[in-house]
Design a protein around this motif. Structure first.
Motif, PDB file in Angstrom:
ATOM      1  N   GLU A 109       7.270   8.345   5.735  1.00 41.27           N
ATOM      2  CA  GLU A 109       6.057   8.427   6.548  1.00 41.27           C
ATOM      3  C   GLU A 109       5.663   9.893   6.687  1.00 41.27           C
ATOM      4  O   GLU A 109       6.504  10.784   6.632  1.00 41.27           O
ATOM      5  CB  GLU A 109       6.301   7.825   7.938  1.00 41.27           C
ATOM      6  CG  GLU A 109       7.465   8.478   8.683  1.00 41.27           C
ATOM      7  CD  GLU A 109       7.439   8.260  10.170  1.00 41.27           C
ATOM      8  OE1 GLU A 109       6.442   7.759  10.685  1.00 41.27           O
ATOM      9  OE2 GLU A 109       8.420   8.631  10.822  1.00 41.27           O
ATOM     10  N   HIS A 162       3.891   0.917  11.273  1.00 40.10           N
ATOM     11  CA  HIS A 162       3.019   1.731  10.425  1.00 40.10           C
ATOM     12  C   HIS A 162       3.753   2.277   9.201  1.00 40.10           C
ATOM     13  O   HIS A 162       3.265   3.199   8.549  1.00 40.10           O
ATOM     14  CB  HIS A 162       2.417   2.880  11.241  1.00 40.10           C
ATOM     15  CG  HIS A 162       3.444   3.708  11.954  1.00 40.10           C
ATOM     16  ND1 HIS A 162       3.883   3.381  13.212  1.00 40.10           N
ATOM     17  CD2 HIS A 162       4.118   4.817  11.585  1.00 40.10           C
ATOM     18  CE1 HIS A 162       4.791   4.278  13.584  1.00 40.10           C
ATOM     19  NE2 HIS A 162       4.952   5.152  12.613  1.00 40.10           N
ATOM     20  N   VAL A 163       4.931   1.726   8.904  1.00 39.32           N
ATOM     21  CA  VAL A 163       5.597   2.004   7.635  1.00 39.32           C
ATOM     22  C   VAL A 163       5.962   0.651   7.011  1.00 39.32           C
ATOM     23  O   VAL A 163       6.165  -0.331   7.729  1.00 39.32           O
ATOM     24  CB  VAL A 163       6.850   2.890   7.808  1.00 39.32           C
ATOM     25  CG1 VAL A 163       6.451   4.284   8.281  1.00 39.32           C
ATOM     26  CG2 VAL A 163       7.843   2.281   8.780  1.00 39.32           C
ATOM     27  N   PRO A 164       6.029   0.565   5.670  1.00 40.88           N
ATOM     28  CA  PRO A 164       6.159  -0.735   5.007  1.00 40.88           C
ATOM     29  C   PRO A 164       7.348  -1.569   5.458  1.00 40.88           C
ATOM     30  O   PRO A 164       7.198  -2.776   5.706  1.00 40.88           O
ATOM     31  CB  PRO A 164       6.253  -0.363   3.522  1.00 40.88           C
ATOM     32  CG  PRO A 164       5.491   0.920   3.420  1.00 40.88           C
ATOM     33  CD  PRO A 164       5.787   1.658   4.688  1.00 40.88           C
ATOM     34  N   VAL A 188       6.619  -3.057   8.861  1.00 40.03           N
ATOM     35  CA  VAL A 188       5.651  -4.154   8.777  1.00 40.03           C
ATOM     36  C   VAL A 188       6.345  -5.421   8.286  1.00 40.03           C
ATOM     37  O   VAL A 188       6.165  -6.516   8.839  1.00 40.03           O
ATOM     38  CB  VAL A 188       4.478  -3.778   7.848  1.00 40.03           C
ATOM     39  CG1 VAL A 188       3.599  -5.009   7.569  1.00 40.03           C
ATOM     40  CG2 VAL A 188       3.639  -2.666   8.470  1.00 40.03           C
ATOM     41  N   LEU A 218      -5.500  -5.690   9.852  1.00 40.14           N
ATOM     42  CA  LEU A 218      -4.796  -4.461   9.485  1.00 40.14           C
ATOM     43  C   LEU A 218      -5.719  -3.254   9.573  1.00 40.14           C
ATOM     44  O   LEU A 218      -6.845  -3.273   9.077  1.00 40.14           O
ATOM     45  CB  LEU A 218      -4.268  -4.586   8.047  1.00 40.14           C
ATOM     46  CG  LEU A 218      -3.547  -3.372   7.460  1.00 40.14           C
ATOM     47  CD1 LEU A 218      -2.172  -3.197   8.095  1.00 40.14           C
ATOM     48  CD2 LEU A 218      -3.412  -3.516   5.939  1.00 40.14           C
ATOM     49  N   VAL A 260      -5.177   1.155   8.923  1.00 41.32           N
ATOM     50  CA  VAL A 260      -4.205   2.067   8.318  1.00 41.32           C
ATOM     51  C   VAL A 260      -4.658   3.516   8.496  1.00 41.32           C
ATOM     52  O   VAL A 260      -5.799   3.867   8.166  1.00 41.32           O
ATOM     53  CB  VAL A 260      -4.012   1.765   6.812  1.00 41.32           C
ATOM     54  CG1 VAL A 260      -2.993   2.712   6.192  1.00 41.32           C
ATOM     55  CG2 VAL A 260      -3.575   0.310   6.609  1.00 41.32           C
ATOM     56  N   LYS A 281      -1.150   7.215   5.447  1.00 40.08           N
ATOM     57  CA  LYS A 281      -0.223   6.157   5.038  1.00 40.08           C
ATOM     58  C   LYS A 281      -0.603   5.584   3.675  1.00 40.08           C
ATOM     59  O   LYS A 281      -1.745   5.694   3.221  1.00 40.08           O
ATOM     60  CB  LYS A 281      -0.222   5.023   6.081  1.00 40.08           C
ATOM     61  CG  LYS A 281       0.055   5.476   7.515  1.00 40.08           C
ATOM     62  CD  LYS A 281       1.465   5.961   7.684  1.00 40.08           C
ATOM     63  CE  LYS A 281       1.759   6.313   9.136  1.00 40.08           C
ATOM     64  NZ  LYS A 281       3.132   6.747   9.352  1.00 40.08           N
ATOM     65  N   LEU A 284       1.780  -0.783   2.746  1.00 43.02           N
ATOM     66  CA  LEU A 284       1.745  -1.450   4.044  1.00 43.02           C
ATOM     67  C   LEU A 284       1.256  -2.891   3.917  1.00 43.02           C
ATOM     68  O   LEU A 284       1.767  -3.794   4.576  1.00 43.02           O
ATOM     69  CB  LEU A 284       0.829  -0.697   5.012  1.00 43.02           C
ATOM     70  CG  LEU A 284       1.391   0.516   5.743  1.00 43.02           C
ATOM     71  CD1 LEU A 284       0.296   1.184   6.566  1.00 43.02           C
ATOM     72  CD2 LEU A 284       2.535   0.113   6.654  1.00 43.02           C
ATOM     73  N   THR A 317      -1.415  -5.599  12.900  1.00 45.50           N
ATOM     74  CA  THR A 317      -0.425  -4.562  12.632  1.00 45.50           C
ATOM     75  C   THR A 317      -1.059  -3.345  11.951  1.00 45.50           C
ATOM     76  O   THR A 317      -2.258  -3.308  11.680  1.00 45.50           O
ATOM     77  CB  THR A 317       0.722  -5.122  11.765  1.00 45.50           C
ATOM     78  OG1 THR A 317       1.824  -4.221  11.783  1.00 45.50           O
ATOM     79  CG2 THR A 317       0.269  -5.373  10.329  1.00 45.50           C
ATOM     80  N   GLY A 318      -0.224  -2.344  11.694  1.00 44.17           N
ATOM     81  CA  GLY A 318      -0.639  -1.158  10.947  1.00 44.17           C
ATOM     82  C   GLY A 318      -0.844   0.079  11.798  1.00 44.17           C
ATOM     83  O   GLY A 318      -0.744   1.197  11.305  1.00 44.17           O
ATOM     84  N   SER A 319      -1.116  -0.116  13.103  1.00 45.42           N
ATOM     85  CA  SER A 319      -1.431   1.028  13.947  1.00 45.42           C
ATOM     86  C   SER A 319      -1.370   0.632  15.412  1.00 45.42           C
ATOM     87  O   SER A 319      -1.960  -0.379  15.809  1.00 45.42           O
ATOM     88  CB  SER A 319      -2.834   1.548  13.623  1.00 45.42           C
ATOM     89  OG  SER A 319      -3.285   2.451  14.595  1.00 45.42           O
TER      90      SER A 319
END
Length: 413
Positions: free
Chosen positions: A181, A299-301, A304, A323, A325, A329, A334, A399-401
């Motif tokens: 990240e 926020h990292v694969p 998630v 989502l 991003v 990222k 993600l 998700t994502g943030s």
């Protein structure tokens, strides 16, 4: 509504450079001189209480909350500092588990801003303090004002050059997990990122790591423990952990055990502590128009994927994801675990953040037939819920943030 005195104080804060909302791809801070000088002018408030310092790619907020609530249950007066906030800036500074009230935060911020502005006018280094420097200093001043006995500080970004890394050696330093990240800032490998986050480890502290000891990051962190002359080192990792809560509780219990060994406190992480410590936007479950909505600011694969697997274990029906991003990222990485399982993905953004891809940019980056772009996040949620409601057992995954979660939580109140 008319502007309140607290609003005016926050406006003064927001006039400072805020790296959370700036393009950091070409660089960011180079040293801690401004925040160090600032704290000196304020009488070094960080020296007045025992400390736990928490870094990591995922889980640092939850671990900080677990440790704080265990200390509170043991009778300590506890200040907790974390970031980012989901809905209100007062979430960043907590006293005995509760968000600080605006008046107390306003007093602390005003004291800090007055010093910064005077130092800036005099051309001294403390006048160069950033938004996060000032917020960190205000939290420490607020803790001093409140008479806390313990402060649990969550790193904002990285560790070595984070504003929180101006404290003396803490009782315990923690690195929860390491993932790829902020690679333009922290480094391109797990080992490089581990070295940056391990920059919070100081001589004499107990060091707790939640990383696999045989991984690249784990080996780097073990090396740091040896280099820094720590008083003890605990590897709080198990291949058996399947949920975020299991991972975080294991790490928090290792922290509390280290504190007991240092005779700093007699506390424990039990079921009551776990229940009290849950934070907004971390595997948060809600209903919207009778459709289950699971929100996690991963926020990292790998985070998630872990959040998604946990959610799918609870909800067996089809789901649609929403989502957003951050532009630092890897959007494709993600989205990959989501696209593997979701019926569809609604790409959106965080309006006004200045650091997230637009929904159109995400659409272009991901190139997937199940992808739909909806720029406004509340409308994106509504679209996902509309589609989920049409299918038996349908649900929604956001998700994502954490910033996205903050916007969407307002729709669910």
């Amino acid at each position: 509504m008319p502007e309140t005195p607290f609003d005016a104080t926050v406006a003064r804060l927001n006039a400072r450079i805020n790296w959370e909302r700036r393009d950091r791809s070409t660089g960011w801070r180079v040293d801690l001189d401004p925040v160090t000088a600032l704290l000196g002018e304020l009488g070094d408030p960080q020296m007045g209480f025992r400390l736990v310092h928490v870094a990591g790619s995922k889980g640092k907020g939850s671990v900080s909350s677990l440790v704080s609530h265990a200390l509170i249950a043991a009778g300590e007066r506890v200040g907790t500092y974390g970031s980012p906030h989901v809905e209100s800036i007062t979430e960043r500074v907590r006293l005995d588990g509760n968000n600080i009230d605006e008046s107390a935060l306003g007093v602390a911020l005003t004291a800090v801003l007055d010093v910064v502005e005077a130092e800036q006018a005099a051309g001294r280094v403390a006048g160069e303090a950033s938004w996060f420097d000032i917020m960190t200093a205000a939290a420490l001043v607020a803790f001093r004002n409140a008479g806390v006995t313990f402060a649990v500080l969550e790193v904002g970004l990285g560790g070595r050059l984070d504003s929180t890394n101006v404290i003396p050696s803490p009782e315990v330093a923690v690195v929860t997990t390491i993932a790829l990240e902020h690679t333009n800032i922290l480094g391109k490998t797990h080992g490089a990122i581990a070295r940056e986050k391990g920059g919070i480890v100081k001589s004499g502290c107990h060091f707790v790591s939640g990383c696999d000891p045989d991984s690249e990051a784990g080996l780097v962190l073990q090396g740091i423990a040896s280099e820094r002359g720590v008083a003890g080192y605990t590897m709080a990792w198990s291949p058996e952990d399947r949920t975020f809560e299991e991972v975080n509780v294991r790490i928090a219990r290792a922290v509390i055990e280290a504190l007991r060994e240092r005779r700093a406190v007699d506390a424990q992480v039990d079921g009551n502590v776990i229940a009290a410590s849950r934070l907004p936007g971390r595997m948060e479950r809600r209903l919207f128009e009778d459709v289950p909505v699971v929100m996690d600011g991963a926020h990292v694969p790998n985070s998630v994927e872990m959040a998604l697997q946990e959610a799918m274990a609870e909800h067996r029906g089809p789901f649609w994801a929403v989502l957003a991003v951050h532009h630092e990222k890897d959007a494709a990485a993600l989205a990959a675990p989501i696209l593997e399982h979701a019926e569809g993905l609604i790409a959106t953004t965080v309006p006004g953040s200045g650091v997230h891809f637009s929904s159109a940019e995400l659409l272009e980056k991901l190139h997937h037939p199940s992808l739909v772009a909806v720029e406004e996040p509340r409308e994106a949620l509504a679209e996902a819920v509309r589609r989920a409601r049409a299918r038996e057992g349908g649900w929604v995954f956001v998700t994502g943030s954490l910033y996205l979660v903050g916007v969407i939580r307002g729709s669910l109140e």
